[in-house]
Every structure is written in structure tokens, then in C-alpha cells.
Design an enzyme around this catalytic site. Structure first.
Site, short mmCIF file in Angstrom:
data_model
loop_
_atom_site.label_atom_id
_atom_site.label_comp_id
_atom_site.label_asym_id
_atom_site.label_seq_id
_atom_site.Cartn_x
_atom_site.Cartn_y
_atom_site.Cartn_z
N CYS A 188 57.17 3.09 13.59
CA CYS A 188 56.35 3.98 14.44
C CYS A 188 55.40 3.18 15.32
O CYS A 188 54.92 3.67 16.33
CB CYS A 188 55.57 4.98 13.59
SG CYS A 188 54.24 4.24 12.63
N CYS A 197 18.60 25.30 1.53
CA CYS A 197 19.22 26.07 2.61
C CYS A 197 18.70 25.64 3.97
O CYS A 197 17.51 25.77 4.24
CB CYS A 197 18.95 27.56 2.42
SG CYS A 197 20.27 28.33 1.52
N CYS A 203 59.06 -0.26 6.53
CA CYS A 203 58.59 0.08 7.88
C CYS A 203 59.57 1.02 8.57
O CYS A 203 60.78 0.80 8.55
CB CYS A 203 58.43 -1.20 8.69
SG CYS A 203 57.92 -0.89 10.39
N CYS A 216 40.71 -6.17 8.48
CA CYS A 216 39.84 -5.00 8.64
C CYS A 216 40.39 -3.75 7.95
O CYS A 216 39.69 -2.76 7.80
CB CYS A 216 39.58 -4.72 10.12
SG CYS A 216 41.00 -4.03 10.99
#
Lengths: 441, 464
Positions: free
Chosen positions: B344, B134, B341, B378
């Protein structure tokens, strides 16, 4: 059997004409705004004639900055709430939402927009003000979407603005012409009161400008004159029997309806002539007023109607039936309308041709003509040097709104021939800047 | 059908899902209800010294429209009389003899520890969990995380407990420490039978912007709480893995932290947990979530051919390595599935502003294009893409070469200049700084900006 029973009280009227886009509560706005992807170079913005930064205001709503959202909307479009409710969003912002390509429900942009602006209006929050007085004055003729938008923008730029309106209330067709299930009178007028309180322009109601002498006075007193006069009455069809009782123009019918709600009487069997969005509205409205049958009669084929598909769907949804490839030739009856005599047509090489001998009478007790509004050419002829195009539309510079009489500027239906509230609001903003550029020379 | 039952360090349970020591296990009423709903075990709300709680005890972190992605509390251990708790433990065990009831304990002196262990044992507890975790309230009194953060003290108390414990002893660890394996090792040295982790993370979940006070607000003030909920799972998984991979700890692990569905539980198990504990999800949705958890786990085991929980414990551990052991010859490149796709362009702006400018826009289409030679693989674009399987990371190396940083180090091949084939500027180009300034189109130009820039489509074709 009518889809709706005839409303006899305001309560019943409100039920029959329930808002298609009711105002969201905070939870709904939070959920809906959470779905927005925040697209780069967002297609919804490009689809909006007024270029509202939609992803920005949705993100502002999502982060609890409703005031900022309202500011974003009003910065681009002074009829922010009205447009959220009455815009054909299905073919504009919401139609462009990328979710459509994913077969996911597009963001309810219109309702989110009204959520933010309604909050600002109800709170009376001061978001804008007039600019420093530049000593110049502009007269605005017409307190519709174009006139009021121009007045706001001109006040922000420091001009003194007097708006002259023939009718008793502002916002033009937003309060006199839009279908009642799209926006209420209260909502419309609350936004108008909010804008006037923010920008402080003067509006003179019941003050039609209709003579050369009145125009001359304006020309003397003001540095520029903005024409936001819109369109005129419903076009005459030139048919025998058009003067019979219960044969009315759609524009006039809807104006009555918006003002007098359930007190407006509609026939038991109504025929609406026309295939545009106003025809769809008039047909829907007749049905919601309790007409037993509503027939939508159009000269050409269903696919050739000018109305948006969703507007026709809406009419069909309340029981309106379509009658296509028929041209009216006579309104029959003895004093009162008793029917419409049609002749069947076919389209050949893009031209409508009547089929000889195919006449028939469709009985009815009311005819609503939704066959377009006349241009106000007579009034416009009072302005020296003002040029119109072949269709009676004011000719004006596309970027400044300046007409061939340099003191006069125009926007809205009188210029574009009849479009949406959002077009008028966007054009007027541009034209106000055109006036500013002209008077700053 | 796979067998979901477990034997965790000697504690038997019909399935690996236990309720963690927390408000949902505050009473026999709740625990019986949970067992009835399908939970396999419960770690009783910590028994110990008398405490008094404050009102206003929980705070939440909401993300957009999602409530409680994070949660914190400033509640203390059980504030009910010890005798009541013990009596109810006994009652629950009688009614549910095959379910696991573990007594969570927290006291101070050796004598107190001896007493409470014996009393819980007598009540019929199947095991003990020592609450050394705790991070609020109790630690100010020298208990909870104050113990968990001092390996020596922790070991000493475990030793005290082992002097009298006749049932398995689990030590619950606090994550508020730099190396979780240190207290875990202390638990092992003290003779504990198992460890459980993580307890809550010291936190402030938010600040009230009008009252200038942290949540939860107690009479205008607040204090740090203990953080839990879905948001802490990644931290928990890493710590579970650290303990599971440690060569000397070798103790069964009860995984805790952000478990709300079967997937979360499987992740904990694959990283070495052999039982899992749940609290926040039960506090949020009630005990009914257990049905989805057991059914999901069972289905997964069927599909993977696991017969017992033990078949899958630690299954992912061999694939969790140090960074220096990863294959640097491996290469992935982003690929956009044009058919999926929706335009966006989030991948575009993410790569432009947040990665390596390896995505471009072309006129006439909203589908962006990957600049393959500049893509370092990435994953960012594939992570921001809202469409399932629209951007995929495809392997583009031959798959035959293998070279790690460690191998390079051992071969004396550590670069001394930024001239490696993978270096930025060599492998992938980096734009000149000033090129940024000409990119107005890198932001949407709404409203007024569009008017000024002349981009607005002018509706009337009429020109004066």
C-alpha cells in the site's frame, strides 16, 4: 430441471436478471469507503484503463462529498456509471486492490463508483459544460462508448459535435450488448441523457452512415471525423446448416434480449458455441430465460478459454455446463435446429486438431454462435487512404488516434479489435485530444 | 479463579466496574437492570438542586464508519424529585445489598450539603461522590466544575461534607484545569476518602455546516458541552497517572474516561485506578457490555497470575517516567517484513511527508525499503501500516548503554550547538528543499494528469 423458470413478466425478468452490482445506499457506501487505505501511487488507478483517481473519489464519498466524487470519476471517464457496473473490475481495479494480498475482500470500487455517479445523474447536477465555441466541427460516427466519450471531450474543448448513430439509442453495446444483470437499460440511458444535457452534442439516431456519398458530405461539412463504429455482426462459421431457424449470433441474441427482455424466446436445450466472455453471457442469459439445459461448447480446453474466470463461474452458477475440446461441423435439423454435430479435438503444439471418427450429434433446439464479431471492413474501405491491419483493425496513432487519412480519427472496438467499455472511453478521450491537437495546428 | 471483588476506600463491590453518574443511573429501574446484568456498582445520577433540562442534549463525533468515538452532553444533574431518587436508592440497596450504590451529590450551601448527605446516608447509599466536575450548565450557577477549578472552595465543601458523612466520600475531579493534582490535593486536605476522575472535558463536538451552529443544536443555537467517550481515554489515563504518582495525594482512585472494554479498564487499573467507571459505552451499547468486560478482565488476570484487582493496581506506574529520565542510548529501527507487505506504500508516503525520508521505493516492486541510516525510529511507519506485525521496530543499539537527559544535565553535558550524534543533519540526512520539486511521482497521477504525462498505457499496438 431449469435453474430459472421462464420469465413472462417484466417483474420476473428483473428477478431472473437481478443486478450483480446493485447500487449502494449511503450506509453501505460509508462503510465500504471507510475501508479504503488510500494507498500511495495506488495500484487500482494503474489498473484502470481510464486512470480514474480511485482513492480520491472514495475519500470524497467517505467525507460526504458525493458530488466531488462524481466529478473525479467523470473527469477521467465519461462512462463512469456504466463502467462501475459493467467493467470486469475483478481483473482491473478491484483485482489490483492491495487487500487481495492480505486475503481481505478488495474494496468494491465498481459499486462505489456507481454510487457516486448515480447520485449525480439522479440529481442532474451540472458538473461540466461545453467549452467556448472554437468555430470548428467534428462528426462522430457511432454513439457507443467511444463516440459519446469523444463527443463529450470535444464539446469540452469547444467543438461543435454531431453524432450519427445507426440504431435508435445511444451507448452502443452498453445498451445492446452487455448482459442485462450487469446494467439496466434505464441506468444506461439515464447516464447518456445526463452527459448530453451537460455537454450539448447533437445525436442523430437511425442515421447510419454507409455510403461513400454520405461520407463525402461529412468530409465537406466537418473539420474532422471520429470513427467509433465498433464491430459488426457475429462471424459466420461457414458450417452446413448455419441458416437453420433458431441458429443465431450471440450479439444479435443479446441485442434482442436487452430490448425485449422476457419477450425473447429461448430454446429448451441451448448450445452456445464459443469460449469468450460473450459466450459466457449468452449461456448465462439462456439459462436465466428458462432454458432447461445450456451447453457451452468450446473447441479447446477449459483453461484455454478467453473468458474471464469469474465470467465462467457466473455461468456455471446458473447451471450452464461446459463441453470442451469439441468443434462444430454441422448444424443439423429439418428447417429448425435439431442438434449440432461435433467432432472431438485435441490441442497439439498449440494447434487444435480434430480426432478422426469422433463425430457425435448433441441434440438441441437452439444454437447461439458466440464466435466473435466481424470487422466492418466493407464500410471502412469507403474511406480513402484508410489503412487496416491484418486483422481488419483500423491503424491509428497510439497517442492521437489519427488514422492514415488525417481527417479521420478512431477509437474503441474498431481500433482495438474488441475490448471493454472502459477501454473505448479512455481511448476516445485521448483521441479527442488528438483531434484537438491536429485542428489547433 | 481470580477474585474480581474490590474494597474501594471502604466501598465493597463484586467487581470493579461501576456505572458512572450519568443518564444510565438516572433511576432505580436502570440501576437494578445494570446490577442484574453484572455491573458491580453504580454512582447515581447526581442529586442536588432542582434543575430543568433542554431538549436536544447530546452530540457525537463519528470517525469514518465508526459512531461515537467521542460524545458530549449538555444535560444537567438529575431533574427528578430528590424524594423519588432516595426512595429508589433504598429499594435498590434492599434488592442488591452487596452491590455498591454511591450517591453523587451537588448542592450549594453548607446546610444543603449537610442535608443531602444525611438523606442519602439514610437511604442506604454506600458512599458519596461529590460532583465538582460538570463543565456545562451547573458551573454557570457556581457548582460543578466551577468548584473543581477552585481548590480552596473544593476543600471547604469537602470539609462540610466530612462533618456529617459516615460513609466514604469520593471527590470527582474536573479535567478542565491545568494541573489535576491541585484539586486532588485539595480533596485530600479536606479529608476525602478517595478521588474519581475524569469528569467530562469542556467541548464543542462539531458544527453543523448548514445551520452554522454547534452540536447539539437547541433551537438553532448551542453551547459547550462535556466531552467523553473513547476519544478521551488518553487524557484520562494521563490524569489518573498524575494523581497516582503524586507523593502526597495517596487516595484510592476511581478511573473514568473512555472505558468501553476490559482492555481500557486494565489500562486505568495499571496506572493506579482501583475501581473504574463507565458511562458512554453503556449509553451506546447498553448494559450488556459488562459481560465482555468481566470475562476479559478475568482472563487477563488468569494469564498474568493476578489473584485480586489490588495485585495489578498501579503496575505500570514505575515505568511512567519524565522525559528526562528516558534512555537516550536506546535505538529502534523500522523493519519491513516483505512476506507480509501488501504494497500500500502508506509507510513510504508517511515517512516521506511526515517524518524523516527514511523509506524508499524501488523499481519493480511495491514493497518499500527502509533506509536504515536515516531512520530515527519514530514508529510512524509501523503505526500507519495496515498489516499486523508487518512493520516492526527492532532494537538496534547494543542494549548496554544508558544515558538520560537528566544524567547529561547533572554531568554538565548539555549541548550548546546542534552537533550531537543524534542531531538532524548529522545522524540522518535531510534532503535539500528543491529536491522536492522533481518528485512528481510523490503523488498519484490519475485521469487527465496521466494523459498529459503520457503515462497511460495505449491499448492498441497499431501505429499509423
Amino acid at each position: 430441471m431449469a435453474e430459472f423458470s421462464t420469465p413472462t413478466t417484466e417483474q420476473q425478468f428483473a428477478e431472473n436478471f437481478a443486478q450483480l452490482k446493485p447500487v449502494m445506499n449511503r450506509t453501505e457506501a460509508l462503510y465500504e469507503s471507510s475501508r479504503c487505505l488510500f494507498c500511495f501511487d495506488a495500484p487500482c488507478i494503474k489498473a484502470c484503463p481510464s486512470g480514474i483517481d480511485i482513492p480520491q473519489f472514495i475519500r470524497q464519498i467517505n467525507s460526504g462529498n458525493d458530488t466531488g466524487a462524481a466529478r473525479t470519476i467523470y473527469e477521467a471517464n465519461y462512462f463512469g456509471n456504466a463502467c462501475g457496473k459493467v467493467c470486469p473490475t475483478e481483473v482491473l481495479c478491484e483485482g489490483a486492490c492491495v487487500y487481495n494480498l492480505q486475503e481481505v475482500k478488495p474494496i468494491e470500487i465498481g459499486r462505489l463508483q456507481s454510487y457516486a455517479t448515480t447520485k449525480a445523474i439522479n440529481s442532474g447536477k451540472h458538473l461540466f459544460g461545453s467549452g467556448a465555441d472554437n468555430g470548428k466541427k467534428v462528426a462522430v460516427i457511432g454513439a457507443g462508448p467511444a463516440g459519446i466519450s469523444a463527443a463529450c471531450e470535444l464539446r469540452a474543448l469547444g467543438y461543435g459535435v454531431d453524432v450519427f448513430e445507426a440504431k435508435a439509442q445511444p451507448s452502443g453495446l452498453t445498451v445492446y450488448g452487455v448482459a442485462p444483470y450487469k446494467i439496466t437499460n434505464e441506468e444506461t440511458l439515464a447516464e447518456m441523457a445526463y452527459l448530453q444535457a451537460q455537454f450539448g452534442y447533437n445525436v442523430h439516431f437511425n442515421s447510419a452512415i454507409s455510403s461513400r456519398a454520405e461520407l463525402k458530405k461529412l468530409e465537406e461539412k466537418y473539420d474532422a471525423i471520429f470513427l467509433g463504429i465498433g464491430l459488426g455482426k457475429t462471424n459466420e462459421l461457414g458450417l452446413p446448416g448455419e441458416d437453420k431457424i433458431n441458429c443465431t449470433g450471440a450479439v444479435e441474441f443479446i441485442a434482442e434480449l436487452r430490448q425485449h427482455h422476457h419477450e425473447v424466446a429461448v430454446g429448451r436445450k441451448v448450445i452456445v458455441l464459443g469460449g469468450g466472455n460473450t459466450a459466457m453471457d449468452a449461456a448465462s442469459e439462456s439459462s436465466r430465460l428458462g432454458a432447461e439445459t445450456v451447453l457451452l461448447a468450446y473447441r479447446r480446453a477449459k483453461e484455454e478459454m478467453g473468458a474471464y474466470e469469474f465470467e465462467y463461474d457466473l455461468a456455471k452458477g446458473v447451471g450452464v455446463r461446459g463441453l470442451f475440446n469439441v468443434a462444430p461441423v454441422e448444424i443439423t435439423g429439418n428447417g429448425y435446429v435439431a442438434g449440432v454435430k461435433f467432432i472431438r479435438t485435441e490441442t497439439k503444439d498449440g494447434k487444435v486438431q480434430e480426432i478422426a471418427g469422433s463425430e457425435f450429434v448433441e441434440p438441441c433446439d437452439m444454437v447461439i454462435k458466440a464466435t466473435g464479431q466481424a470487422k466492418q471492413t466493407e464500410f471502412l474501405s469507403l474511406i480513402p487512404g484508410l489503412k487496416l491491419d491484418g486483422k481488419g483493425r483500423i491503424l491509428a496513432n497510439a497517442h492521437t488516434g489519427q488514422t492514415s487519412n488525417p481527417k479521420y480519427f478512431a477509437s474503441g472496438d474498431a481500433w482495438n479489435g474488441g475490448a471493454e467499455v472502459v477501454n473505448a472511453a479512455a481511448e476516445a478521450k485521448l483521441t479527442a485530444r488528438g483531434i484537438h491537437a491536429y485542428l489547433s495546428k | 479463579m481470580p477474585d474480581l471483588s474490590i474494597n474501594f476506600a471502604g466501598i465493597k463491590s463484586p467487581n470493579p466496574f461501576w456505572l458512572a453518574s450519568a443518564p444510565p443511573t438516572n433511576s432505580g429501574y436502570q440501576v437494578m437492570k445494570a446490577f442484574d446484568a453484572g455491573w458491580g456498582g453504580a454512582v447515581w445520577k447526581t442529586l442536588g438542586v432542582p434543575v430543568v433540562n433542554v431538549s436536544s442534549r447530546y452530540g457525537g463525533v463519528n470517525y469514518r464508519d465508526k459512531r461515537l468515538v467521542g460524545f458530549n452532553n449538555i444535560e444537567l444533574i438529575s431533574d427528578r424529585p430528590l424524594s423519588h431518587n432516595l426512595r429508589e436508592i433504598e429499594e435498590v440497596k434492599k434488592r442488591f445489598p452487596n452491590h455498591a450504590v454511591i450517591a453523587s451529590l451537588m448542592v450549594q450551601s453548607r446546610q444543603e450539603w449537610h442535608d443531602i448527605v444525611r438523606q442519602s446516608q439514610d437511604a442506604g447509599a454506600d458512599g458519596f461522590e461529590l460532583n465538582f466536575g460538570c463543565p456545562h450548565g451547573m458551573c454557570e450557577r457556581g457548582m460543578g466544575s466551577a468548584v473543581g477549578q477552585e481548590p480552596k472552595v473544593l476543600q471547604m465543601i469537602v470539609e462540610w461534607v466530612m462533618e456529617v458523612a459516615q460513609k466514604p466520600v469520593i471527590v470527582k475531579l474536573t479535567p478542565n484545569i491545568s494541573d489535576i493534582t491541585e484539586p486532588a490535593m485539595a480533596a485530600r486536605r479536606g479529608g476525602a476518602d478517595a478521588i474519581s476522575l475524569i469528569n467530562t472535558i469542556q467541548s464543542i463536538v462539531g458544527v453543523d455546516l448548514d445551520k452554522f451552529a454547534p452540536y447539539p443544536i437547541v433551537d438553532g443555537k448551542g453551547t459547550n458541552g462535556g466531552y467523553c467517550g473513547p476519544a478521551v481515554k488518553p487524557i484520562a489515563l494521563n490524569m489518573v497517572k498524575n494523581c497516582a504518582q503524586h507523593p502526597d495525594i495517596k487516595l484510592p482512585i476511581s478511573g473514568i474516561g473512555g472505558i468501553e472494554n476490559w482492555r481500557d479498564a486494565v489500562e486505568h487499573i495499571l496506572l493506579g485506578a482501583s475501581s473504574v467507571q463507565v458511562c458512554t459505552a453503556a449509553m451506546h451499547f447498553g448494559f450488556g457490555i459488562i459481560r465482555e468486560m468481566t470475562s476479559g478482565l478475568e482472563q487477563y488476570m488468569v494469564e498474568k497470575g493476578f489473584n485480586t484487582i489490588n495485585d495489578m493496581v498501579g503496575k505500570a506506574l514505575p515505568n511512567v517516567l519524565h522525559w528526562e529520565d528516558l534512555n537516550m542510548k536506546y535505538k529502534v529501527t523500522a523493519n519491513i517484513n516483505e512476506d507480509k507487505c501488501i504494497g500500500c506504500q502508506l509507510c513510504y508516503t508517511a515517512c516521506e511527508d511526515g517524518a524523516h525520508q527514511a523509506i524508499k521505493l524501488n523499481a519493480g516492486t511495491r514493497v518499500p525499503e527502509i533506509i536504515e541510516e536515516n531512520c530515527v525510529g519514530c514508529n510512524l511507519c509501523s503505526l500507519v501500516c495496515p498489516v499486523e506485525q508487518c512493520i516492526t521496530m527492532e532494537q538496534t543499539d547494543s542494549g548496554t548503554q544508558h544515558l538520560t537527559w537528566k544524567e547529561r544535565t547533572e554531568a554538565g553535558d548539555i549541548p550548546t550547538k546542534f552537533e550531537d550524534e543524534k542531531a538532524g543533519g548529522r545522524h540522518h540526512w535531510v534532503p535539500e528543499p528543491a529536491a522536492a520539486l522533481g518528485k512528481e511521482r510523490h503523488k498519484t497521477l490519475p485521469g487527465k494528469a496521466r494523459l498529459y504525462s503520457g503515462e497511460t498505457q495505449v491499448p492498441a499496438q497499431a501505429e499509423a
